[in-house]
Write an enzyme that holds these catalytic residues in place. Structure first.
Site, PDB file in Angstrom:
ATOM      1  CE  LYS A  11      -2.121  -1.248   3.827  1.00  0.00           C
ATOM      2  NZ  LYS A  11      -1.445  -2.542   4.106  1.00  0.00           N
ATOM      3  NE  ARG A  86      -5.119  -1.491   9.953  1.00  0.00           N
ATOM      4  CZ  ARG A  86      -3.924  -1.219   9.402  1.00  0.00           C
ATOM      5  NH1 ARG A  86      -3.651  -0.038   8.903  1.00  0.00           N
ATOM      6  NH2 ARG A  86      -3.016  -2.135   9.345  1.00  0.00           N
ATOM      7  NE  ARG A 125       7.631  -2.505   6.202  1.00  0.00           N
ATOM      8  CZ  ARG A 125       6.309  -2.515   6.307  1.00  0.00           C
ATOM      9  NH1 ARG A 125       5.584  -1.922   5.390  1.00  0.00           N
ATOM     10  NH2 ARG A 125       5.724  -3.117   7.315  1.00  0.00           N
ATOM     11  NE  ARG A 153       5.872  -0.440  10.046  1.00  0.00           N
ATOM     12  CZ  ARG A 153       4.763  -0.523   9.328  1.00  0.00           C
ATOM     13  NH1 ARG A 153       4.671   0.105   8.176  1.00  0.00           N
ATOM     14  NH2 ARG A 153       3.737  -1.226   9.752  1.00  0.00           N
ATOM     15  NE  ARG A 164       1.788  -5.165  10.920  1.00  0.00           N
ATOM     16  CZ  ARG A 164       2.930  -4.914  10.275  1.00  0.00           C
ATOM     17  NH1 ARG A 164       4.079  -5.290  10.785  1.00  0.00           N
ATOM     18  NH2 ARG A 164       2.908  -4.274   9.133  1.00  0.00           N
TER      19      ARG A 164
END
Ligand code: AP5
Length: 216
Positions: A11, A86, A125, A153, A164
């Site tokens: 996203k 969400r 990431r 992160r 998640r």
């Protein structure tokens, strides 16, 4: 418009490309919450413990933050929401606010990526703390000179990713039929090179969201 998809679906990666094309602000609830945590605001202190474990921040906190943000002048000609709504209550609160302001959503893009690809995407990431640019150690490698300053992160651990993903299926799943019922849901295959995914999104958005800028 809204970008929806599981954690790591791309996203943020796609939003960074699409804002050049559509010239509308990118509003990421996750980025806003992380900024609040970094600044140590009351909202950030409240959100931090939820986020670290991969849990959702309570609806009332996030709804207030986003509804305030989309009233800013830079959103007058449109905006791209990423990570919000969400949950079903968030989608309903947004719908009520937009109706009140006589603003119509053009499209909700659902980026579809199978669960088994998500863990690799998220654990690899890294992002640039100065520019916010998102990289992946394998799929979108950063320039060698940036490597030392890139950050990971706190919620990108395998354990938090599992939470998640579970939250995505149980809490965010119900917004899909909500937008499908409004006939604005656009499903896009999120597997493939990022450029290919961008082309797919523009193909479904082109006729409904503004007009791509020249050269896009
Ligand atoms: P948020 O920041 O929104 O995280 P998320 O939805 O889990 O999504 P991500 O940012 O992890 O992934 P992405 O889809 O943007 O993927 P990216 O482009 O980076 O939320 C974080 C937390 O904040 C939540 O857990 C919650 O606690 C809280 N929160 C936020 N909003 C909330 C709300 N509305 N209500 C309640 N709580 C809320 O890509 C991932 C990686 O894959 C990158 O390394 C990238 O380079 C790579 N990649 C991207 N595209 C491709 C591709 N096509 N092929 C290969 N690799 C790719």
């Amino acid at each position: 418009m809204i970008l929806v998809g599981p954690p790591g679906a791309g996203k943020g990666t796609q939003a960074a490309r699409l804002i050049d094309t559509y010239q509308i602000p990118h509003i990421s609830s996750g980025d806003m919450l992380r900024a609040a945590v970094k600044e140590g605001t009351a909202l950030g202190l409240q959100a931090d413990s939820y986020m670290k474990g991969g849990h959702l921040v309570p609806d009332d906190v996030v709804i207030g933050m986003i509804l305030e943000r989309i009233q800013k002048p830079d959103c007058a000609h449109g905006f791209m929401l990423d990570g919000f709504p969400r949950t079903r209550p968030q989608a309903e609160a947004l719908d009520t606010a937009l109706r009140g302001a006589q603003v119509e959503l053009d499209a909700v893009v659902l980026l579809e990526v199978p669960d088994q690809l998500i863990v690799d995407r998220i654990t690899g990431r890294r992002s640039d703390p100065d520019t916010g640019t998102i990289y992946h150690l394998t799929f979108s490698p950063p320039p060698a000179e940036l490597l030392a300053k890139l950050v990971q992160r706190k919620d990108d651990t395998a354990e938090a990713v599992a939470t998640r993903l579970a939250k995505y299926h149980s809490e965010t799943g119900p917004i899909v039929p909500f937008y499908d019922g409004m006939n604005i849901l656009r499903r896009v295959d999120g597997v493939g090179e990022p450029d290919v995914v961008t082309t797919r999104i523009i193909a479904v958005l082109g006729p409904v969201v503004g007009r791509p800028s020249p050269g896009a």
